[in-house]
Design an enzyme around this catalytic site. Structure first.
Site, PDB file in Angstrom:
ATOM      1  CB  ILE A 111      -0.897   0.049   1.235  1.00  0.00           C
ATOM      2  CG1 ILE A 111      -1.806   1.164   1.098  1.00  0.00           C
ATOM      3  CG2 ILE A 111      -0.208  -0.027   2.465  1.00  0.00           C
ATOM      4  CD1 ILE A 111      -3.264   1.112   2.070  1.00  0.00           C
ATOM      5  CB  CYS A 112       0.846   4.235   0.702  1.00  0.00           C
ATOM      6  SG  CYS A 112       0.819   5.882   0.700  1.00  0.00           S
ATOM      7  CG  HIS A 113       5.419   6.224  -0.292  1.00  0.00           C
ATOM      8  ND1 HIS A 113       4.266   6.713   0.150  1.00  0.00           N
ATOM      9  CD2 HIS A 113       6.092   7.139  -0.894  1.00  0.00           C
ATOM     10  CE1 HIS A 113       4.359   8.296  -0.328  1.00  0.00           C
ATOM     11  NE2 HIS A 113       5.438   8.295  -0.988  1.00  0.00           N
TER      12      HIS A 113
END
Length: 168
Positions: free
Chosen positions: A102-104
């Site tokens: 998720i995300c980075h």
């Protein structure tokens, strides 16, 4: 039930760890926090959540776990500077077992060189990095490509949890 490795270091995105972890545990799954140094207390980037590394990367094997959760924040970027972390993520992804990103989190997947010809999403600031790694960036709240489940940011956590639980 499944045993989920959670790979983290300091400055992880608090809710990208706490919300999936709570949902996985509620569903009866076990989480094991792994990182660079057993016993180290890592702190979320919002300074509200802390977690203790239960097992060091040098003492774990992909074979011990059923899935891998990689919370975002700055943690994936910090971890990708360490060969042991990169190799674990690479081996885990290649094992075919579920990887929740998720995300980075794609930053460590990029360094592990496991995104070529994959479909993935992630935070908007790393879109070009994802494309440069040979992956197809999909701008959706959750993307499932084989064993890889990915989401863009904290706003996508409900969809991320839903698809991750289906893989477990």
């Amino acid at each position: 039930m499944a045993t989920v490795a959670v790979i983290m270091d300091d400055w992880f995105e608090d809710v990208e760890y706490t919300q999936p972890a709570a949902a996985f545990e509620k569903a009866g799954h076990e989480l094991v926090i792994i990182g660079l140094e057993k016993g180290k207390v890592v702190t979320g980037k919002r300074q509200k959540v802390q977690a203790t590394i239960q097992r060091s990367l040098g003492d774990v094997s992909v074979d011990e776990f059923d899935a891998l959760l990689i919370p975002g924040g700055y943690s994936p970027d910090r971890l990708r500077a360490h060969e042991m972390a990169v190799q674990f993520v690479k081996d885990f992804t290649k094992s075919g077992k579920p990887v929740f990103s998720i995300c980075h989190a794609p930053q460590i997947l990029i360094t592990a060189d496991v995104l070529k010809n994959r479909r993935i999403t992630g935070y908007k600031s790393i879109i070009q990095d994802i494309k440069n790694a040979g992956a197809e960036f999909i701008d959706k709240e959750v993307v499932v490509d084989g064993n890889l489940v990915s989401s863009r940011d904290p706003g996508d956590i409900p969809a991320f949890i839903r698809e991750s639980l289906q893989k477990l």
